[in-house]
Design a protein around this motif. Structure first.
Motif: not given
Ligand SMILES: Cc1cc2nc3c(=O)[nH]c(=O)nc-3n(C[C@H](O)[C@H](O)[C@H](O)COP(=O)(O)OP(=O)(O)OC[C@H]3O[C@@H](n4cnc5c(N)ncnc54)[C@H](O)[C@@H]3O)c2cc1C
Lengths: 499, 354
Positions: A232-237, A261-264, A293-299, A328-331
């Motif tokens: 549903d959503i992916a966010r990155v730190i 995480p979906a990516g680290l 560090c990307e986290l994804d899944g249900q919001a 945009e910033e995530r990209r």
């Protein structure tokens, strides 16, 4: 140089005149399906490791499975070696041609044959580009999870042959975890279906064995991949650190806290500064290291995990912790990471990418030691890598125009790989052994293990014609280069050069 | 990192010696762990090689998500150790008794209800040390997730029923336990339930189990508190005890017991199902459990015609596993000969002549 095959240490085959190859193979292939002129062969002389070059006798470009079978059968009858090639993005010289042999390009197998949204599968030809699958199914809310940084160009056949990984693999698995079945032609021309559209097949798990076999066991002619629902959503730190070891420590803490995480990913100072200059990603240029560090899944879950990871990072000593405020910033944050290899061109004329994996707990120590080894060999180094699964990519910076610089880079690389084995890791996490790491195989495996690999190879390819001189060293080579077999943690003369 | 158990012991040298002696004498070996999975596969006639004394957790660092243990270690000991760190085996291996060992679990390669959502045994094996048919200890793979050096012979060991090597030590990737799990039940016929579950799996829903007992659909959700709670609310149904999933995993659920013959039929989740295959299913419809009074050999053909394969789980005779295509079978034989040339390791356990 390792691109020179050595008759004492590598397999040898009686030479067959090019005219004879053309005469036999020409009729088996479509018009324009056989190249034998030197200028026509040039584009195939190397893969993504351009320092290694060699010309095949001919390049065959079949268009059908029947043609692949016919070519292999004919080569088997003539005792001529064959090297399969996908997109040629491999970083270990796996698709380096064998002199006097046939280079078999799968580039014309470029069709997505079937997409089944209900079954969440795609049936594709091996020459299909990795990213093309995700693009084709995005509208259905699905994606193909393994995402090597080369996904724009690399082929799915090459991914199967290398068991390719990527940023997403920490959570979604490697290529092998995202395959259902593979069609394979063995050297005698037999077409086999390994695996199944069901979750498992009867008998031994041959599909798993084929994955990562670097073109030594057969030629992949079709792949059934498993697709994954888009989150549903992916966010990155983005977390900045003023100390590399502290950043490495934070990686272990995130995983230990039960978060996958979906990516680290991690970049050290030299890497992040080059990437920032190249991609203007918004990285803090004064930092000693950053983590993405990307986290994804249900919001709802992602919001909760962003809070937990941010707190963890701060507690682990991050000087700055930012969550991308919008898509945009995530990209942009990711654009810096994905362009990091290309960005290296700004700080050095050439770089040599190393690919060892180590247990996460060894990260702080090994990163420090890599810096020391690079200094000792008189080369620069930048680190940009899949930190979450301990897969290092030290980029050794050198200048091919300076005499001896490539040799110094290779020596530093070899020493780093042996360090990876010493701490309980491996010489290659995703790029494969290919030609490049053939000597280090002797450090990781004993003579009886290498013998077992040869026995497995012979079960598929008794003549040893597929991709000779790659992935599995001859025992003669190991006798020459593997005299110092490493037993975990007891490597003798740990800091001596070994080339 | 680990306190040693009094029973922990490294028997590599003894086991290697036994294999070497068996090779010289051309004596077939029947590799034995805890014996709980003896009922699976064909009978092996041979001298018993017991691995159960070779036991103990060798290394377990929760932050690495990796556990390494000797093959004779009881599965229950491993699960207890993981549980204490809030971790687990993602593929949910069935237990057929307390004596079950790690080696038997990997050799039979059976995964439980979570399999379509998280992966199979072979997906989580990172490395293995095995004895080949010469009695040499070989180490394939390692203890890290990303590792492409050498052929992945360790994955091949999962589900090879010991025919390619005596498992000594195994490294497994483990996963954090979900923070919340919830079980739901729905009154729904099998075909409609399978279609609904297939639809659900096209979305990022935190499903971790989908079992149909013949009349009711059972779902399990696993994940973060917020996501599981919201999904449970959206799906509806009736909340039930999570214990039902242990019975599905271990095949003690009432829908799976009673008759002498039990087929395990693995089919593509979305394939058509003829009437004879209307039976309880697990793994989102990927595994059908068909009970019968007698073995009907037509099932092999039916399973194959629908894109899958069948195994006689209970009540089988000489043929237990789906017959293989000739080219695939001869490849099996060549691989067997490559690693066990004297054919002394569990010969015939999977197929006659293998
Ligand atoms: C900038 C850059 C970034 C990269 N990032 C990653 C990354 O993040 N993760 C990663 O895993 N890799 C990465 N790679 C490495 C490379 O892209 C992968 O190894 C990829 O899987 C190779 O695919 P290819 O089609 O280019 O194969 P090739 O290079 O053509 O061949 C690779 C090997 O596969 C064999 N092969 C190819 N096709 C077949 C076939 N059909 N049947 C049998 N054997 C075959 C070849 O013989 C050779 O041994 C990167 C490379 C570059 C240049």
């Amino acid at each position: 140089m390792l691109d020179q095959f050595d008759p004492q240490l590598d397999p040898v085959f009686a030479s067959v005149p090019v005219a004879r190859l053309v005469e036999v193979l020409g009729p088996l292939l479509p018009a324009n399906g056989l190249i034998s002129s030197v200028e026509g062969l040039r584009p195939y002389e190397s893969d993504g490791l351009p320092a290694y070059r060699s010309l095949p006798a001919v390049v065959a470009l079949p268009e059908t499975v029947a043609q692949v079978q016919a070519v292999l059968r004919a080569c088997s009858a003539m005792d001529v070696p064959v090297v399969a090639r996908g997109a040629g993005t491999g970083l270990s010289g796996g698709a380096l041609p064998f002199p006097g042999g046939v280079l078999l390009s799968l580039s014309r197998f470029n069709k997505i044959l079937e997409i089944d949204p209900q079954a969440r599968t795609a049936r594709v030809q091996p020459g299909v580009r990795n990213l093309a699958i995700s693009e084709a199914v995005a509208g259905l809310g699905l994606f193909y999870a393994p995402d090597p940084s080369s996904q724009l160009a690399c082929s799915i056949g090459g991914n199967v042959a290398e068991n390719a990984g990527g940023v997403h693999c920490l959570k979604y698995g490697l290529t092998v975890h995202n395959l259902l079945s593979v069609e394979l032609v063995t050297m005698d021309g037999t077409l086999l279906t390994l695996g199944s559209a069901a979750t498992e097949a009867a008998g031994f798990d041959l599909m798993a064995l084929i994955t990562g076999s670097e073109g030594l066991l057969g030629v992949v002619t079709e792949v059934l991949v498993r697709l994954t629902p888009l989150p549903d959503i992916a966010r990155v730190i983005l977390a900045a650190f003023d100390d590399v070891e502290r950043a490495a420590g934070a990686v272990a803490e995130i995983i230990a806290a039960g978060i996958i995480p979906a990516g680290l990913e991690m970049m050290d100072g030299p890497a992040l500064r080059a990437a920032e200059d190249f991609a203007h990603a918004g990285y803090p240029k004064s930092a000693a290291a950053i983590l993405l560090c990307e986290l994804d899944g249900q919001a709802v879950d992602v919001a909760e995990e962003i809070d937990r990871v941010s707190a963890l990072l701060t507690a682990a000593g991050a000087t700055d912790v930012r969550t991308a405020k919008d898509e945009e910033e995530r990209r942009r944050f990711w654009a810096g990471r994905k362009g990091a290899f290309a960005a290296m061109g700004r700080i050095a004329p050439d770089y040599y990418c190393i690919d060892g994996t180590i247990p996460r707990r060894a990260l702080p120590r090994v990163l420090t030691e890599i810096g020391r080894l690079a200094d000792a060999h008189g080369v620069g180094v930048a680190n940009v890598f899949h930190a979450g699964d301990g897969n290092l990519h030290p980029l050794i910076l050198y200048d091919a125009n300076i005499d001896g610089d490539l040799e110094r880079a290779e020596a530093a690389g070899g020493a780093i790989l042996e360090l990876c084995v010493e701490v309980g890791g491996t010489i290659t996490g995703e790029h494969g052994v290919g030609r490049e790491k053939i000597n280090q195989m002797c450090a990781q495996f004993s003579a009886s293990e290498v013998t077992a690999f040869h026995a497995i190879k012979r079960a598929f390819d008794p003549q040893g014609l597929l991709n000779p001189g790659k992935a599995i060293p001859t025992l003669a080579r190991c006798a020459e280069y593997g005299g110092l077999h490493i037993h975990r943690g007891e490597m003798p003369f740990a800091h001596l050069e070994r080339y | 990192m680990r306190t040693l158990n009094a029973t922990d012991a490294d028997k590599t040298a003894d086991l290697a010696e036994a294999v070497r002696a068996a090779k010289v004498a051309a004596t077939p070996l029947k590799i034995a762990g805890g014996g709980t999975r003896d009922f699976l596969g064909r009978r092996v006639v041979g001298q018993v090689l017991s691995v159960s004394g070779h036991r103990g957790i060798v290394d377990y660092d929760p932050a690495e998500l990796v556990i390494t243990a000797r093959a004779g270690t009881p599965l229950s000991e491993i699960e207890t150790a993981l549980d204490a760190e809030r971790q687990m085996l993602a593929f949910e291996p069935p237990r057929f008794g307390m004596a079950g060992t790690l080696g038997g679990m990997v050799a039979t390669g059976l995964s439980g209800p979570r399999r379509p959502f998280t992966g199979a045994v072979r997906d989580f094996v990172l490395g293995a040390r095995v004895l080949n048919g010469h009695g040499e200890a070989l180490r394939f793979g390692g203890t890290v997730f990303k590792n492409v050096a050498g052929f992945d012979a360790f994955r091949l060991m999962a589900g090879a029923y010991g025919g390619l090597g005596v498992l000594l030590d195994i490294s497994l990737r483990v996963v954090p336990k979900p923070r919340l799990e919830q079980a739901l039940a729905f009154d729904m016929p099998g075909a409609a339930a399978r279609a609904w579950v297939t639809d659900l799996m096209r979305k990022p829903v935190p499903l971790s189990g989908a079992f149909h007992d013949g009349t009711r659909l059972h779902l399990r959700l696993s994940g973060g508190e917020a996501g599981v709670t919201a999904t449970a609310r959206a799906l509806g149904g009736e909340t039930e005890d999570l214990a039902v999933w242990t019975r599905v995993r271990d095949l003690t659920h009432p829908a799976l017991v009673g008759k002498p013959v039990l087929w395990r039929i693995v089919l593509p989740q979305t394939s058509a199902r003829p009437d004879v295959l209307h039976a309880p299913w697990d793994q989102g419809g990927g595994v059908t459990w068909l009970q019968a009074d007698h073995v009907d050999p037509a099932i092999w053909e039916i399973a194959k015609a629908h894109g899958g394969h069948a195994t006689l789980f209970r009540g089988g005779g000489d043929n237990i596993f789906q017959p293989l295509e000739p080219a695939i079978f001869s490849l099996h034989q060549r691989l067997k000969a490559a690693l066990d040339p004297a054919a002394i390791l569990n010969p015939g356990r999977m197929y006659e002549g293998l």
